[in-house]
Design a protein around this motif. Structure first.
Motif, mmCIF file in Angstrom:
data_model
loop_
_atom_site.group_PDB
_atom_site.id
_atom_site.type_symbol
_atom_site.label_atom_id
_atom_site.label_comp_id
_atom_site.label_asym_id
_atom_site.label_seq_id
_atom_site.Cartn_x
_atom_site.Cartn_y
_atom_site.Cartn_z
ATOM 1 N N ARG A 234 -15.735 77.390 24.137
ATOM 2 C CA ARG A 234 -16.934 76.761 23.583
ATOM 3 C C ARG A 234 -16.875 76.738 22.065
ATOM 4 O O ARG A 234 -17.286 75.766 21.417
ATOM 5 N N MET A 235 -16.393 77.824 21.491
ATOM 6 C CA MET A 235 -16.336 77.924 20.037
ATOM 7 C C MET A 235 -15.274 76.993 19.440
ATOM 8 O O MET A 235 -15.349 76.642 18.261
ATOM 9 N N LYS A 236 -14.320 76.587 20.251
ATOM 10 C CA LYS A 236 -13.257 75.703 19.765
ATOM 11 C C LYS A 236 -13.641 74.225 19.855
ATOM 12 O O LYS A 236 -12.966 73.374 19.265
ATOM 13 N N MET A 237 -14.708 73.907 20.585
ATOM 14 C CA MET A 237 -15.121 72.499 20.708
ATOM 15 C C MET A 237 -15.653 71.989 19.372
ATOM 16 O O MET A 237 -16.440 72.664 18.719
ATOM 17 N N PRO A 238 -15.245 70.777 18.937
ATOM 18 C CA PRO A 238 -15.828 70.212 17.717
ATOM 19 C C PRO A 238 -17.241 69.720 17.979
ATOM 20 O O PRO A 238 -17.630 69.487 19.121
ATOM 21 N N GLU A 239 -18.020 69.571 16.904
ATOM 22 C CA GLU A 239 -19.344 68.967 17.033
ATOM 23 C C GLU A 239 -19.177 67.548 17.568
ATOM 24 O O GLU A 239 -18.158 66.897 17.333
ATOM 25 N N THR A 240 -20.168 67.064 18.331
ATOM 26 C CA THR A 240 -20.044 65.718 18.887
ATOM 27 C C THR A 240 -20.018 64.683 17.766
ATOM 28 O O THR A 240 -20.686 64.842 16.743
ATOM 29 N N GLY A 241 -19.236 63.624 17.977
ATOM 30 C CA GLY A 241 -19.110 62.579 16.963
ATOM 31 C C GLY A 241 -20.435 61.907 16.649
ATOM 32 O O GLY A 241 -20.701 61.537 15.504
ATOM 33 N N ARG A 242 -21.271 61.770 17.655
ATOM 34 C CA ARG A 242 -22.561 61.114 17.445
ATOM 35 C C ARG A 242 -23.456 61.950 16.525
ATOM 36 O O ARG A 242 -24.128 61.394 15.651
ATOM 37 N N TYR A 243 -23.496 63.256 16.734
ATOM 38 C CA TYR A 243 -24.338 64.095 15.872
ATOM 39 C C TYR A 243 -23.785 64.102 14.439
ATOM 40 O O TYR A 243 -24.534 63.955 13.469
ATOM 41 N N THR A 244 -22.476 64.276 14.305
ATOM 42 C CA THR A 244 -21.857 64.343 12.974
ATOM 43 C C THR A 244 -22.087 63.050 12.199
ATOM 44 O O THR A 244 -22.409 63.075 11.001
ATOM 45 N N ALA A 245 -21.946 61.908 12.876
ATOM 46 C CA ALA A 245 -22.083 60.625 12.191
ATOM 47 C C ALA A 245 -23.546 60.260 11.956
ATOM 48 O O ALA A 245 -23.953 59.972 10.821
ATOM 49 N N ILE A 246 -24.349 60.273 13.012
ATOM 50 C CA ILE A 246 -25.700 59.721 12.920
ATOM 51 C C ILE A 246 -26.681 60.690 12.267
ATOM 52 O O ILE A 246 -27.524 60.283 11.462
ATOM 53 N N ILE A 247 -26.587 61.984 12.585
ATOM 54 C CA ILE A 247 -27.567 62.952 12.070
ATOM 55 C C ILE A 247 -27.095 63.583 10.758
ATOM 56 O O ILE A 247 -27.834 63.627 9.789
ATOM 57 N N GLU A 248 -25.847 64.056 10.717
ATOM 58 C CA GLU A 248 -25.343 64.670 9.486
ATOM 59 C C GLU A 248 -24.914 63.627 8.468
ATOM 60 O O GLU A 248 -24.788 63.931 7.276
ATOM 61 N N GLY A 249 -24.651 62.393 8.933
ATOM 62 C CA GLY A 249 -24.249 61.324 8.024
ATOM 63 C C GLY A 249 -22.851 61.483 7.485
ATOM 64 O O GLY A 249 -22.504 60.908 6.447
ATOM 65 N N ASN A 250 -22.012 62.230 8.186
ATOM 66 C CA ASN A 250 -20.644 62.492 7.720
ATOM 67 C C ASN A 250 -19.671 61.651 8.536
ATOM 68 O O ASN A 250 -19.090 62.104 9.523
ATOM 69 N N ALA A 251 -19.514 60.387 8.125
ATOM 70 C CA ALA A 251 -18.663 59.461 8.864
ATOM 71 C C ALA A 251 -17.203 59.903 8.842
ATOM 72 O O ALA A 251 -16.481 59.747 9.833
ATOM 73 N N LYS A 252 -16.770 60.479 7.732
ATOM 74 C CA LYS A 252 -15.379 60.899 7.612
ATOM 75 C C LYS A 252 -15.056 62.014 8.603
ATOM 76 O O LYS A 252 -14.026 61.984 9.287
ATOM 77 N N GLN A 253 -15.954 63.006 8.677
ATOM 78 C CA GLN A 253 -15.726 64.132 9.591
ATOM 79 C C GLN A 253 -15.793 63.682 11.044
ATOM 80 O O GLN A 253 -15.007 64.117 11.883
ATOM 81 N N ALA A 254 -16.758 62.801 11.358
ATOM 82 C CA ALA A 254 -16.878 62.291 12.728
ATOM 83 C C ALA A 254 -15.620 61.554 13.148
ATOM 84 O O ALA A 254 -15.123 61.741 14.267
ATOM 85 N N ALA A 255 -15.095 60.706 12.249
ATOM 86 C CA ALA A 255 -13.875 59.955 12.555
ATOM 87 C C ALA A 255 -12.685 60.895 12.731
ATOM 88 O O ALA A 255 -11.861 60.703 13.630
ATOM 89 N N ALA A 256 -12.626 61.928 11.879
ATOM 90 C CA ALA A 256 -11.511 62.884 11.967
ATOM 91 C C ALA A 256 -11.576 63.696 13.262
ATOM 92 O O ALA A 256 -10.578 63.847 13.975
ATOM 93 N N ASP A 257 -12.777 64.218 13.598
ATOM 94 C CA ASP A 257 -12.932 65.030 14.804
ATOM 95 C C ASP A 257 -12.647 64.241 16.072
ATOM 96 O O ASP A 257 -11.892 64.679 16.938
ATOM 97 N N MET A 258 -13.269 63.067 16.173
ATOM 98 C CA MET A 258 -13.105 62.270 17.391
ATOM 99 C C MET A 258 -11.743 61.604 17.450
ATOM 100 O O MET A 258 -11.199 61.383 18.527
ATOM 101 N N GLY A 259 -11.186 61.284 16.284
ATOM 102 C CA GLY A 259 -9.821 60.748 16.264
ATOM 103 C C GLY A 259 -8.821 61.764 16.790
ATOM 104 O O GLY A 259 -7.891 61.425 17.524
ATOM 105 N N ARG A 260 -9.039 63.034 16.425
ATOM 106 C CA ARG A 260 -8.161 64.102 16.917
ATOM 107 C C ARG A 260 -8.341 64.315 18.420
ATOM 108 O O ARG A 260 -7.380 64.498 19.149
ATOM 109 N N VAL A 261 -9.587 64.253 18.863
ATOM 110 C CA VAL A 261 -9.873 64.432 20.292
ATOM 111 C C VAL A 261 -9.305 63.279 21.114
ATOM 112 O O VAL A 261 -8.701 63.477 22.167
ATOM 113 N N LEU A 262 -9.502 62.038 20.619
ATOM 114 C CA LEU A 262 -9.060 60.847 21.343
ATOM 115 C C LEU A 262 -7.611 60.477 21.060
ATOM 116 O O LEU A 262 -7.066 59.585 21.714
#
Length: 536
Positions: A234-262
Motif C-alpha cells: 500500500r505504501m508503495k502505490m503512487p497517488e492516483t493520477g486524477r487526484y495529482t492532476a485535478i486536485i493538486e494541480g501537478n500535471a508533471k507529477q501525474a504524467a510521471a507517476d501514471m507514465g511509469r505505471v502504464l
C-alpha cells in the motif's frame, strides 16, 4: 463521447489495456476488504461462546447467554466505529490525498484486531467493555477502507472494466466472510479434539471448557494477519493520477507517476490542466453540486441505507436462524466449543454456497448488463425471497428445512449479485474527483446507519427464537428491499463512460439528475406490464 478538453493522462488511464498494475491494485485494495469482512463478521461465530464463558447463571437453567443489550453492543459496536471512520477518512482522502491516509487505516485495523483478542479484565463486564472499546476503533479503521479503496480503484481503472475492478475489490468481502467461518471452524475443531467435554444437558458446568477463553481471542486476532501482509505494498502505490492532476494541480507529477505505471510517455499539458481545474472548483455544499449530483447522492445514500438494514440483519442474526434451518443443534445439546464449531461451519456453508458466488457474478456481468439492472434485480429478488421466508416461516422451519436453507441462501446470493456490490461501485463513479471520496463516505456511512438498525433493532427480534417476532422482522426486511428497488431509479447507469464524462468534469453536462436510456427502458417495461395487467 468524452470532451476534447480531457487531459492526456486521464485519457491514457481510461483507454489502458488491463495490465499487471490493475491486478496488483485489486489485490492490495481487496485484502483490506478481506480483513474488513473477517473482522466484522467473525464476532458472529464466537458471540454465543462469550455468553457461556462470562454470563452463565445456574438459576436460569440454560447455557450462559449475552444479555440482549450486551449482545447487540458486542456485535454492533464496530459499526459505530465504521460509520465514524468512513466520514473522517473519506473527508481526509479528498483533503490530503488518497495515498497519504490509506496506510493509516491498515495500522489502526492491525493494532485493534490484536488488542480485541487481548481484552482483559477482573470481571465479565470489564472484559466485554474492553472488547467493545477496541472493536469500536477496529471499525474506525475498517470504515476508512471503504471510500479510499473504492476511490483509488475507480481512479486507476480503465473505463471498460472499471465496474468489474471495483466489484472485484469488494468481492474480497465475500472471501473474508468465508474465512471468518473457516478459521473459526478449523480452530474450534482443533480445540474440540484437544479439550473434549460433555454437553450442557450432561454436565452444565463442565460443558464450558476453560480453554475456550483462548479460542475466541485467537479468532479475533487472526484478522490482523492479512492487513499486515499488504501494508508495504500500500505504501508503495503512487497517488492516483486524477487526484495529482485535478486536485493538486501537478500535471508533471501525474504524467510521471501514471507514465511509469502504464509504461508510456505522457504529455504534461499544464495549460489544459489550468482550464480543466477552473471548470471544477465547486464544493460539496454548493448549489452547483446539488443541481448536478443532488439526486445521485440521495440515490446512493438511500439505497445503501436500505440494503444494509437487510444485509447486516441477515449476517448478524444467522446464528439465531441456523437452529431453525437444522444446520446447528440447540445450545443444550452441545458443549461450548462444539457450539462455536457448528455455528462457524454453518456460516462457512452459507457463505460458500450463497454469499460468495453472488459477488463474482457481479464481477462477471457488471460491464455486460450494467449496475442499474443488477441493483434492481437484486433488490426485487431479495424482497420476494424474504417475503416467502417471513410468511411461511413456521412451515419451512418444521416441514421443509431444505427449502428454508435454499431460500435463505438465495437472499444472500441476490444481495451480492445485486445491491451489496453495486451500492459500493456507483458512489465511486458518479461524483467529481474533488469530492469523490467524501461522497462515497457519505453513502457508505448511510449504509452503516442501516446496519446499526439491523444490529440493534432487527437482531433484538431474533435473539429469543420467538416465531412471531422473527416472522415480523423478515417481512419488514422484505419491505425495506422493495423501497431500495424504488430508490434505485434515482441512480443513473455509468457503464462504459469515463469518470470525467459521468461527473461533467470534462466540460460536458455529466449524467445530470434525470433517467438515462437504461432506466427509461426499464421504466417503460414496468409501465407496459402494469397496463397489460389492468387491461386484462
Amino acid at each position: 463521447m468524452a470532451s476534447d478538453n480531457n487531459l492526456a493522462v486521464l485519457e491514457a488511464l481510461d483507454s489502458a489495456r488491463t495490465q499487471w498494475y490493475h491486478v496488483k491494485a485489486i489485490v492490495i485494495a481487496g485484502m483490506g476488504f478481506f480483513t474488513d469482512a473477517y473482522d466484522l463478521f467473525c464476532i458472529t461465530a464466537v458471540s454465543k461462546l462469550l455468553g457461556r464463558l462470562y454470563y452463565y447463571d445456574p438459576v436460569k437453567g440454560g447455557p450462559g447467554k449475552l444479555p440482549h443489550t450486551i449482545n447487540n453492543l458486542v456485535t454492533g459496536v464496530a459499526l459505530f466505529g465504521t460509520l465514524s471512520g468512513q466520514l473522517v477518512f473519506g473527508w481526509l482522502g479528498d483533503k490530503l490525498g488518497r495515498k497519504k491516509v490509506y496506510g493509516i487505516t491498515l495500522i489502526v485495523m492491525v493494532f485493534c484486531a490484536i488488542c480485541s483478542g487481548l481484552s482483559l479484565g477482573a470481571t465479565s463486564g470489564s472484559v466485554i467493555g474492553t472488547l467493545c472499546f477496541f472493536r469500536f476503533w477496529l471499525g474506525f479503521g475498517i470504515g476508512g477502507d471503504y471510500p479510499l479503496s473504492a476511490t483509488i480503484m475507480s481512479e486507476y481503472a480503465n473505463k471498460k472494466t472499471r465496474g468489474a475492478f471495483i466489484a472485484a475489490v469488494f468481492a474480497m468481502q465475500g472471501v473474508g466472510i468465508i474465512f471468518a467461518g473457516l478459521v473459526s471452524m478449523i480452530l474450534s475443531r482443533i480445540f474440540l479434539d484437544l479439550y473434549p467435554a460433555p454437553t450442557f444437558n450432561e454436565d452444565p458446568i463442565m460443558s464450558t471448557q476453560p480453554e475456550a477463553d483462548y479460542l475466541w481471542r485467537i479468532v479475533l486476532m487472526f484478522g490482523a494477519l492479512p492487513a499486515l501482509l499488504t501494508y508495504y505494498w500500500r505504501m508503495k502505490m503512487p497517488e492516483t493520477g486524477r487526484y495529482t492532476a485535478i486536485i493538486e494541480g501537478n500535471a508533471k507529477q501525474a504524467a510521471a507517476d501514471m507514465g511509469r505505471v502504464l509504461d508510456i510517455e505522457l504529455d504534461v499539458e499544464s495549460d489544459k490542466l489550468s482550464q480543466f481545474k477552473a471548470a471544477n472548483q465547486y464544493k460539496l455544499l454548493s448549489h452547483e453540486f446539488f443541481s448536478r449530483h443532488g439526486y445521485h447522492l440521495i440515490g446512493t445514500m438511500t439505497t445503501w441505507f436500505l440494503l444494509d438494514i437487510a444485509f447486516y440483519s441477515q449476517n448478524l442474526t444467522q446464528k439465531d436462524i441456523f437452529p431453525a434451518m437444522g444446520l446447528t443443534k440447540t445450545a443444550k445439546e452441545v458443549n461450548a466449543i462444539r457450539e462455536v464449531f457448528e455455528t462457524s461451519r454453518a456460516m462457512f456453508v452459507v457463505a460458500l454456497l450463497g454469499t460468495f458466488p453472488g459477488y463474482w457474478f457481479t464481477v462477471i456481468f457488471i460491464e455486460k448488463i450494467g449496475r442499474f439492472v443488477i441493483q434492481l434485480i437484486g433488490f426485487f429478488m431479495m424482497s420476494i425471497f424474504m417475503l416467502i421466508l417471513g410468511v411461511k416461516y413456521d412451515y419451512l422451519r418444521d416441514s421443509n428445512k431444505f427449502l428454508f436453507a435454499l431460500l435463505y441462501g438465495l437472499t444472500f446470493f441476490f444481495a451480492n449479485f445485486g445491491p451489496n456490490s453495486t451500492t459500493f461501485v456507483l458512489p465511486a463513479e458518479l461524483f467529481p474527483t474533488r469530492v469523490r471520496s467524501t461522497c462515497h463516505a457519505l453513502s457508505a456511512a448511510s449504509g452503516k446507519a442501516g446496519a446499526m438498525i439491523g444490529a440493534f433493532v432487527v437482531q433484538s427480534y431474533t435473539l429469543d427464537g420467538n416465531v412471531h417476532k422473527i416472522k415480523a422482522a423478515i417481512i419488514a426486511l422484505s419491505f425495506t428491499n422493495m423501497l431500495g428497488f424504488c430508490f434505485t431509479f434515482l441512480v443513473p447507469e455509468t457503464k462504459g463512460r469515463s469518470l470525467e464524462e459521468i461527473s461533467g468534469e470534462d466540460g460536458g453536462g455529466g449524467l445530470g439528475g434525470g433517467q438515462n436510456e437504461t432506466q427509461m427502458a426499464v421504466t417503460r417495461s414496468i409501465a407496459m406490464q402494469g397496463n397489460g395487467r389492468f387491461e386484462g
